[in-house]
Design a protein around this motif. Structure first.
Motif, mmCIF file in Angstrom:
data_model
loop_
_atom_site.group_PDB
_atom_site.id
_atom_site.type_symbol
_atom_site.label_atom_id
_atom_site.label_comp_id
_atom_site.label_asym_id
_atom_site.label_seq_id
_atom_site.Cartn_x
_atom_site.Cartn_y
_atom_site.Cartn_z
ATOM 1 N N LYS A 231 -16.688 -25.325 3.693
ATOM 2 C CA LYS A 231 -16.935 -24.192 4.576
ATOM 3 C C LYS A 231 -18.429 -23.922 4.741
ATOM 4 O O LYS A 231 -18.879 -23.554 5.831
ATOM 5 N N SER A 232 -19.204 -24.104 3.682
ATOM 6 C CA SER A 232 -20.646 -23.879 3.782
ATOM 7 C C SER A 232 -21.282 -24.873 4.753
ATOM 8 O O SER A 232 -22.122 -24.497 5.577
ATOM 9 N N ARG A 233 -20.865 -26.137 4.677
ATOM 10 C CA ARG A 233 -21.394 -27.134 5.623
ATOM 11 C C ARG A 233 -20.953 -26.835 7.053
ATOM 12 O O ARG A 233 -21.730 -26.987 8.004
ATOM 13 N N ASN A 234 -19.698 -26.402 7.204
ATOM 14 C CA ASN A 234 -19.200 -26.062 8.541
ATOM 15 C C ASN A 234 -19.982 -24.909 9.147
ATOM 16 O O ASN A 234 -20.326 -24.925 10.338
ATOM 17 N N LEU A 235 -20.275 -23.892 8.334
ATOM 18 C CA LEU A 235 -21.024 -22.741 8.839
ATOM 19 C C LEU A 235 -22.434 -23.132 9.262
ATOM 20 O O LEU A 235 -22.952 -22.635 10.267
ATOM 21 N N ILE A 236 -23.049 -24.016 8.497
ATOM 22 C CA ILE A 236 -24.392 -24.485 8.863
ATOM 23 C C ILE A 236 -24.344 -25.259 10.171
ATOM 24 O O ILE A 236 -25.221 -25.096 11.043
ATOM 25 N N ASN A 237 -23.317 -26.079 10.354
ATOM 26 C CA ASN A 237 -23.177 -26.834 11.614
ATOM 27 C C ASN A 237 -22.953 -25.902 12.801
ATOM 28 O O ASN A 237 -23.504 -26.120 13.887
ATOM 29 N N TYR A 238 -22.133 -24.867 12.600
ATOM 30 C CA TYR A 238 -21.917 -23.901 13.682
ATOM 31 C C TYR A 238 -23.202 -23.138 13.990
ATOM 32 O O TYR A 238 -23.487 -22.826 15.151
ATOM 33 N N ALA A 239 -23.970 -22.824 12.946
ATOM 34 C CA ALA A 239 -25.251 -22.145 13.159
ATOM 35 C C ALA A 239 -26.186 -23.022 14.005
ATOM 36 O O ALA A 239 -26.850 -22.527 14.927
ATOM 37 N N LYS A 240 -26.227 -24.303 13.694
ATOM 38 C CA LYS A 240 -27.046 -25.248 14.461
ATOM 39 C C LYS A 240 -26.620 -25.273 15.929
ATOM 40 O O LYS A 240 -27.461 -25.214 16.836
ATOM 41 N N GLU A 241 -25.304 -25.337 16.172
ATOM 42 C CA GLU A 241 -24.799 -25.412 17.542
ATOM 43 C C GLU A 241 -25.069 -24.123 18.312
ATOM 44 O O GLU A 241 -25.491 -24.162 19.478
ATOM 45 N N ILE A 242 -24.834 -22.986 17.669
ATOM 46 C CA ILE A 242 -24.996 -21.701 18.357
ATOM 47 C C ILE A 242 -26.467 -21.432 18.680
ATOM 48 O O ILE A 242 -26.805 -20.960 19.776
ATOM 49 N N LEU A 243 -27.353 -21.728 17.736
ATOM 50 C CA LEU A 243 -28.775 -21.500 17.971
ATOM 51 C C LEU A 243 -29.328 -22.416 19.063
ATOM 52 O O LEU A 243 -30.292 -22.059 19.753
ATOM 53 N N GLY A 244 -28.713 -23.583 19.241
ATOM 54 C CA GLY A 244 -29.176 -24.520 20.263
ATOM 55 C C GLY A 244 -28.456 -24.411 21.589
ATOM 56 O O GLY A 244 -28.726 -25.178 22.524
ATOM 57 N N GLU A 245 -27.534 -23.453 21.703
ATOM 58 C CA GLU A 245 -26.703 -23.320 22.898
ATOM 59 C C GLU A 245 -27.218 -22.197 23.787
ATOM 60 O O GLU A 245 -27.695 -21.172 23.310
ATOM 61 N N THR A 246 -27.147 -22.390 25.102
ATOM 62 C CA THR A 246 -27.551 -21.363 26.066
ATOM 63 C C THR A 246 -26.367 -20.814 26.843
ATOM 64 O O THR A 246 -26.459 -19.728 27.417
ATOM 65 N N ASN A 247 -25.266 -21.537 26.860
ATOM 66 C CA ASN A 247 -24.082 -21.096 27.588
ATOM 67 C C ASN A 247 -23.355 -20.022 26.773
ATOM 68 O O ASN A 247 -22.943 -20.259 25.644
ATOM 69 N N GLU A 248 -23.205 -18.836 27.384
ATOM 70 C CA GLU A 248 -22.603 -17.709 26.676
ATOM 71 C C GLU A 248 -21.166 -17.986 26.257
ATOM 72 O O GLU A 248 -20.729 -17.579 25.177
ATOM 73 N N GLU A 249 -20.432 -18.682 27.089
ATOM 74 C CA GLU A 249 -19.041 -18.990 26.772
ATOM 75 C C GLU A 249 -18.943 -19.903 25.562
ATOM 76 O O GLU A 249 -18.087 -19.707 24.685
ATOM 77 N N MET A 250 -19.824 -20.887 25.483
ATOM 78 C CA MET A 250 -19.820 -21.802 24.340
ATOM 79 C C MET A 250 -20.250 -21.081 23.058
ATOM 80 O O MET A 250 -19.733 -21.350 21.975
ATOM 81 N N ILE A 251 -21.197 -20.149 23.188
ATOM 82 C CA ILE A 251 -21.621 -19.363 22.028
ATOM 83 C C ILE A 251 -20.456 -18.523 21.502
ATOM 84 O O ILE A 251 -20.225 -18.436 20.292
ATOM 85 N N LEU A 252 -19.699 -17.924 22.423
ATOM 86 C CA LEU A 252 -18.547 -17.116 22.031
ATOM 87 C C LEU A 252 -17.501 -17.970 21.318
ATOM 88 O O LEU A 252 -16.942 -17.558 20.293
ATOM 89 N N LEU A 253 -17.240 -19.167 21.829
ATOM 90 C CA LEU A 253 -16.283 -20.067 21.175
ATOM 91 C C LEU A 253 -16.750 -20.433 19.769
ATOM 92 O O LEU A 253 -15.949 -20.531 18.836
ATOM 93 N N GLY A 254 -18.055 -20.640 19.619
ATOM 94 C CA GLY A 254 -18.608 -20.953 18.306
ATOM 95 C C GLY A 254 -18.423 -19.811 17.324
ATOM 96 O O GLY A 254 -18.068 -20.021 16.158
ATOM 97 N N LYS A 255 -18.629 -18.587 17.791
ATOM 98 C CA LYS A 255 -18.458 -17.416 16.926
ATOM 99 C C LYS A 255 -16.997 -17.229 16.508
ATOM 100 O O LYS A 255 -16.708 -16.831 15.387
ATOM 101 N N LEU A 256 -16.075 -17.522 17.435
ATOM 102 C CA LEU A 256 -14.654 -17.444 17.096
ATOM 103 C C LEU A 256 -14.285 -18.471 16.033
ATOM 104 O O LEU A 256 -13.494 -18.195 15.127
ATOM 105 N N ALA A 257 -14.872 -19.671 16.141
ATOM 106 C CA ALA A 257 -14.621 -20.710 15.137
ATOM 107 C C ALA A 257 -15.160 -20.292 13.772
ATOM 108 O O ALA A 257 -14.520 -20.529 12.736
#
Length: 393
Positions: A231-257
């Motif tokens: 889970k710690s590795r997964n959270l770091i990967n999601y943090a990487k994706e969300i910080l590098g994303e500009t699309n609001e919909e994709m950011i929302l999907l990342g937060k739900l995950a």
């Protein structure tokens, strides 16, 4: 579950003893209202340390990813939340459209920065939204000037309750007498685990997560090490994706995950405690209600509860009830064991400072229909009633 544990014990004062035995009901209270701030959060807090370990193990992980992963966990177990103020008669999406219209037509210094994407609207839609905003401004007069429709404001975060009643594997323990049986003047009621284990059911889908379970509390988390690392590795990967994303919909999907990852840890955390509590040898019977706060609404799933009730025949769960306690007005459930009242209780231990005699308890329980003596004095007793072996004054 340890096979050797035939009976587990619930310590209580005499008032609670009367209520339980007379009504043949447990009270399932919100475990997060206890005096221990780590209740239901133990593994979540351990997860923070595993995030740092993952950072040390991989030089390619950026500090901002680690900080964001820590923020995910802190926000999940935090006390504050942000919501949009939406007056009655409007919805979230409609209010966003109105805000976008304002942003396009008013002077920049008169508008809050909503950071919203521009949208193309027809002339008719623009006129309609102007009228809607005018109506909102008029409605605002009814609730004061502190909030504008659409304002983001901080509120206390809704923490999904987990309802429980606790037992100990030791029916005659001094610390338990002191802490939970009014300084040894109460009793411990021994319940047979083979019946408590029948309280078990789960229903999972996208909208509800209902759990009915009885199990032992763990005081070491080595068996959770792999899951916490994952889970710690997964959270770091999601943090990487969300910080590098500009699309609001994709950011929302990342937060739900992220929320789903943390939900799994929170679900398991209820059966884990610090090893300093190991002497208690605790067992828990829990019910996790499906009540959630989503888009400003508190959602119950009554059909899911009915499915659980239909699958567990020996217990009857009440509707949600409320009482006034030291924490304020708190919710709870009554769980009736009346269908198995003659079988589930195996022992009653009178505390080291309890003034009642065993004969008085036998007479009391017999008047409520419990079989304490059998057909004659030589029959096998269904409930073994005796005094504590401890000397405590």
């Amino acid at each position: 579950m340890e096979e050797s544990k035939y009976i587990v014990y619930h310590y209580c004062d005499l008032n609670a003893f009367l209520n339980i035995m007379y009504s043949k009901k447990f009270w399932l209270s919100d475990v997060k209202k206890s005096n221990d701030d780590d209740e239901g959060k133990y593994l979540l807090k351990k997860l923070q340390a595993y995030i740092d370990v993952a950072n040390l193990a991989d030089n390619n992980i950026k500090r901002e990813w680690i900080e964001k992963a820590h923020q995910f966990v802190a926000d999940y177990i935090g006390k504050k939340d942000q919501r949009m103020f939406i007056p009655k008669g409007y919805n979230y999406e409609g209010l966003l459209e109105i805000q976008k219209e304002l942003k396009k037509n008013l002077e920049q210094d008169e508008v809050l920065d909503f950071n919203l994407e521009e949208v193309e609207l027809t002339k008719e839609q623009l006129e309609q939204e102007k009228n809607c905003w005018k109506m909102l401004e008029e409605e605002r007069r009814d609730f004061g000037n502190n909030l504008n429709p659409g304002d983001i404001y901080k509120t206390d975060k809704f923490d999904t309750p987990i309802y429980t009643i606790c037992f100990s594997g030791n029916g005659d323990l001094l610390s338990q007498w002191r802490g939970y049986a009014k300084d040894g003047t109460g009793v411990s009621i021994g319940f047979k685990t083979k019946y408590l284990e029948k309280w078990k059911s789960a229903i999972f889908n996208k909208k509800i997560n209902l759990i009915a379970r009885f199990d032992k509390v763990n005081y070491v988390d080595y068996d959770m090490e792999y899951l916490l690392q994952l889970k710690s590795r997964n959270l770091i990967n999601y943090a990487k994706e969300i910080l590098g994303e500009t699309n609001e919909e994709m950011i929302l999907l990342g937060k739900l995950a992220v929320e789903q990852e943390l939900d799994e840890i929170a679900e398991k955390s209820i059966f884990y405690k610090n090893e300093l509590f190991q002497e208690e040898d605790e067992y828990r019977l829990i019910y996790c209600d499906s009540m959630r706060c989503k888009e400003g609404k508190f959602i119950h799933n009554l059909n899911g509860r009915k499915q659980i009730q239909n699958s567990i025949k020996d217990f009857k769960l009440s509707e949600m009830k409320y009482r006034v306690g030291s924490e304020g007005i708190v919710s709870y459930f009554e769980l009736s064991f009346e269908p198995i009242a003659d079988e589930i209780i195996g022992e009653i231990i009178l505390g080291p400072k309890c003034k009642m005699t065993t004969a008085e308890v036998e007479f009391l329980l017999s008047s409520w229909g419990y079989n304490c003596l059998g057909n004659n004095t030589y029959d096998q007793r269904s409930i073994y009633i005796h005094h504590s072996d401890l000397s405590y004054r």
